[in-house]
Design a protein around this motif. Structure first.
Motif, short mmCIF file in Angstrom:
data_model
loop_
_atom_site.label_atom_id
_atom_site.label_comp_id
_atom_site.label_asym_id
_atom_site.label_seq_id
_atom_site.Cartn_x
_atom_site.Cartn_y
_atom_site.Cartn_z
N PHE A 112 -33.92 18.36 7.27
CA PHE A 112 -33.44 18.37 8.64
C PHE A 112 -32.30 19.35 8.76
O PHE A 112 -31.55 19.59 7.82
N ARG A 113 -32.21 19.95 9.92
CA ARG A 113 -31.25 21.02 10.15
C ARG A 113 -29.87 20.44 10.45
O ARG A 113 -29.71 19.52 11.23
N ASN B 201 -24.78 16.64 14.38
CA ASN B 201 -25.09 15.61 13.39
C ASN B 201 -24.22 15.64 12.14
O ASN B 201 -23.99 14.61 11.52
N PHE B 202 -23.75 16.79 11.72
CA PHE B 202 -22.85 16.92 10.57
C PHE B 202 -21.75 17.93 10.89
O PHE B 202 -21.76 19.05 10.39
N LEU C 16 -28.79 25.83 8.20
CA LEU C 16 -28.61 25.03 6.99
C LEU C 16 -29.46 23.78 7.10
O LEU C 16 -29.42 23.09 8.12
N TYR C 17 -30.25 23.52 6.06
CA TYR C 17 -31.13 22.35 6.02
C TYR C 17 -30.76 21.47 4.84
O TYR C 17 -30.45 21.97 3.76
N LEU C 18 -30.81 20.17 5.04
CA LEU C 18 -30.66 19.20 3.96
C LEU C 18 -32.03 18.63 3.67
O LEU C 18 -32.81 18.33 4.58
N HIS C 19 -32.31 18.48 2.40
CA HIS C 19 -33.62 18.01 1.97
C HIS C 19 -33.43 16.96 0.90
O HIS C 19 -32.77 17.20 -0.10
N TYR D 129 -30.23 24.01 1.74
CA TYR D 129 -30.79 25.35 1.75
C TYR D 129 -30.33 26.05 3.01
O TYR D 129 -30.31 25.45 4.08
N ALA D 130 -30.02 27.31 2.89
CA ALA D 130 -29.68 28.12 4.05
C ALA D 130 -30.76 29.18 4.22
O ALA D 130 -31.25 29.73 3.24
N THR D 131 -31.17 29.41 5.45
CA THR D 131 -32.21 30.40 5.73
C THR D 131 -31.72 31.34 6.79
O THR D 131 -30.75 31.08 7.49
N ARG D 132 -32.42 32.46 6.92
CA ARG D 132 -32.11 33.44 7.97
C ARG D 132 -32.66 32.99 9.28
O ARG D 132 -33.53 32.28 9.44
#
Length: 69
Positions: free
Chosen positions: A25-26, A31-32, A54-57, A66-69
């Motif tokens: 989830f992003r 949320n955070f 930024l996503y938490l898994h 994880y961070a993505t573009r």
């Protein structure tokens, strides 16, 4: 680098991105808020624009980010 290597690298990157975005989830300021603030500050310090997503898994007993573009 060969065309096959480039295509495989692109496919692998897409698969990892789909796995992260679909299974986690992003993080955002709603949320955070503390985590999002830290991400925003790090992006500013590193001169990264726009701020990466930024996503938490949840994995096997731990949470990975994880961070993505």
């Amino acid at each position: 680098m060969s065309t096959v290597s480039i295509a495989y690298g692109t496919l692998r990157e897409r698969l990892v991105r789909l796995q992260v975005q679909g299974g986690g989830f992003r993080v955002n300021d709603a949320n955070f808020p503390a985590s999002y603030q830290a991400l925003s500050e790090a992006a500013e310090i590193l001169d990264v624009s726009p701020v990466p997503k930024l996503y938490l898994h949840r994995g096997t007993g731990h949470i990975a980010s994880y961070a993505t573009r």
